[in-house]
Design a protein around this motif. Structure first.
Motif, PDB file in Angstrom:
ATOM      1  N   THR A  33      93.043  70.966  59.423  1.00 15.87           N
ATOM      2  CA  THR A  33      92.381  70.212  58.361  1.00 15.87           C
ATOM      3  C   THR A  33      91.062  70.903  58.064  1.00 15.87           C
ATOM      4  O   THR A  33      90.217  71.011  58.962  1.00 15.87           O
ATOM      5  N   LYS A  34      90.895  71.400  56.856  1.00 15.63           N
ATOM      6  CA  LYS A  34      89.699  72.164  56.484  1.00 15.63           C
ATOM      7  C   LYS A  34      89.449  73.295  57.490  1.00 15.63           C
ATOM      8  O   LYS A  34      88.322  73.478  57.969  1.00 15.63           O
ATOM      9  N   PHE A  35      90.514  73.973  57.887  1.00 16.97           N
ATOM     10  CA  PHE A  35      90.475  75.166  58.744  1.00 16.97           C
ATOM     11  C   PHE A  35      90.208  74.886  60.232  1.00 16.97           C
ATOM     12  O   PHE A  35      90.255  75.797  61.045  1.00 16.97           O
ATOM     13  N   VAL A  36      89.913  73.653  60.592  1.00 13.06           N
ATOM     14  CA  VAL A  36      89.590  73.346  61.992  1.00 13.06           C
ATOM     15  C   VAL A  36      90.629  72.343  62.515  1.00 13.06           C
ATOM     16  O   VAL A  36      90.947  71.367  61.827  1.00 13.06           O
ATOM     17  N   PHE A  37      91.130  72.561  63.727  1.00 19.18           N
ATOM     18  CA  PHE A  37      92.142  71.662  64.299  1.00 19.18           C
ATOM     19  C   PHE A  37      91.486  70.409  64.880  1.00 19.18           C
ATOM     20  O   PHE A  37      91.635  70.083  66.060  1.00 19.18           O
ATOM     21  N   SER A  38      90.771  69.707  64.017  1.00 17.53           N
ATOM     22  CA  SER A  38      89.943  68.577  64.463  1.00 17.53           C
ATOM     23  C   SER A  38      90.760  67.455  65.108  1.00 17.53           C
ATOM     24  O   SER A  38      90.255  66.749  65.975  1.00 17.53           O
ATOM     25  N   ASP A  39      92.031  67.307  64.712  1.00 20.59           N
ATOM     26  CA  ASP A  39      92.858  66.243  65.308  1.00 20.59           C
ATOM     27  C   ASP A  39      93.081  66.457  66.803  1.00 20.59           C
ATOM     28  O   ASP A  39      93.450  65.527  67.515  1.00 20.59           O
ATOM     29  N   LEU A  40      92.877  67.703  67.269  1.00 20.06           N
ATOM     30  CA  LEU A  40      93.119  68.002  68.689  1.00 20.06           C
ATOM     31  C   LEU A  40      91.855  67.865  69.536  1.00 20.06           C
ATOM     32  O   LEU A  40      91.888  68.099  70.740  1.00 20.06           O
ATOM     33  N   TYR A  41      90.724  67.536  68.876  1.00 14.64           N
ATOM     34  CA  TYR A  41      89.467  67.371  69.614  1.00 14.64           C
ATOM     35  C   TYR A  41      88.944  65.963  69.386  1.00 14.64           C
ATOM     36  O   TYR A  41      88.254  65.709  68.378  1.00 14.64           O
ATOM     37  N   PRO A  42      89.231  65.017  70.267  1.00 15.81           N
ATOM     38  CA  PRO A  42      88.794  63.627  70.061  1.00 15.81           C
ATOM     39  C   PRO A  42      87.296  63.498  69.779  1.00 15.81           C
ATOM     40  O   PRO A  42      86.892  62.659  68.973  1.00 15.81           O
ATOM     41  N   VAL A  43      86.490  64.324  70.410  1.00 20.09           N
ATOM     42  CA  VAL A  43      85.033  64.271  70.218  1.00 20.09           C
ATOM     43  C   VAL A  43      84.675  64.525  68.749  1.00 20.09           C
ATOM     44  O   VAL A  43      83.833  63.841  68.162  1.00 20.09           O
ATOM     45  N   LEU A  44      85.352  65.497  68.150  1.00 14.81           N
ATOM     46  CA  LEU A  44      85.087  65.852  66.751  1.00 14.81           C
ATOM     47  C   LEU A  44      85.752  64.856  65.807  1.00 14.81           C
ATOM     48  O   LEU A  44      85.150  64.400  64.821  1.00 14.81           O
ATOM     49  N   LYS A  45      86.979  64.509  66.130  1.00 13.28           N
ATOM     50  CA  LYS A  45      87.758  63.590  65.289  1.00 13.28           C
ATOM     51  C   LYS A  45      87.008  62.266  65.115  1.00 13.28           C
ATOM     52  O   LYS A  45      86.871  61.748  64.010  1.00 13.28           O
TER      53      LYS A  45
END
Ligand code: HEC
Length: 199
Positions: free
Chosen positions: A179-191
């Protein structure tokens, strides 16, 4: 030159000297440096230098693609300890966006043991590689999303400097699958921060 002209001249010199002094006061200088903070440096010919201090950045998580689940050799071996520079993380928390200058570090770590007193599993062993992605519209105007990708290698000793990878080898997979070049769904902290910023 009469006395009036002389006085005028010395006054002008005084003022401009003061101007210089004022603009280089330590406080002003520190302020300027803070605003210009970049978390990765580049050589004159555009190579990324290995970032320093990233183990103290914001830790996003550690996806793991163990070699033994990937025909003995995962494309990105084993643990991927992933960090974001603190200024960009603060920006995400505020806006839900990745700012110009965002740096993401993925530090590869080998699987060490597979059994500890807590049970069977995958436990981190030794550091084994380093990759980064950097978003910068001025430095990478032609890269999709302005994200550029660099690999310092998959074994130690790592390269001190890395040439940018072509879009086909890194960027296109991120473009297509994240999503927008970053696998944010795989990082709960970022998500979690992205979701909270959108509210
Ligand atoms: C086939 C798809 C694919 C390719 C090709 C790829 N990546 Fe990734 N990358 C991923 C996935 C999926 C993740 C998140 C999960 C993980 O780390 O296993 C990731 C995570 C990352 C991260 C952490 C930040 C983020 O965006 O989630 C960096 C940095 C990174 N990759 C750099 C690179 C570099 C450098 C290359 C090229 C040498 C590259 N990647 C090629 C799929 C890919």
């Amino acid at each position: 030159m009469n006395i009036r002209m002389l006085m005028g001249l010395s006054c002008a010199v005084g003022v401009s000297a003061m101007g210089i002094w004022l603009s280089t006061t330590p406080a002003g200088f520190a302020q300027e440096k803070r605003e210009a903070k970049t978390w990765v440096e580049f050589t004159a010919d555009g190579k990324a230098k290995q970032p320093v201090g990233y183990r103290k950045w914001v830790f996003l998580g550690s996806p793991v693609t163990p070699n033994d689940m990937n025909d003995g050799e995962a494309p990105f071996p084993e643990f991927h300890n992933t960090y974001m520079d603190p200024d960009s993380f603060a920006h995400v928390e505020k806006t839900g966006e990745y700012r110009d200058g965002t740096v993401l570090v993925k530090e590869l770590v080998a699987v060490g043991s597979k059994e500890e007193s807590s049970g069977k599993g995958y436990f981190q062993g030794d550091f084994s590689g380093l990759e980064i992605s950097v978003k910068d519209s001025k430095r990478f105007p032609k890269e999709p999303g302005h994200w550029a990708y660099f690999s310092f290698g998959h074994k130690y000793p790592l390269k001190a400097e890395a040439t940018m990878n072509g879009a086909a080898s890194c960027n296109s997979c991120h473009d297509k699958n994240a999503t927008k070049f970053v696998f944010s769904d795989l990082y709960p902290v970022l998500k979690d921060s992205l979701q909270k910023a959108k509210k």
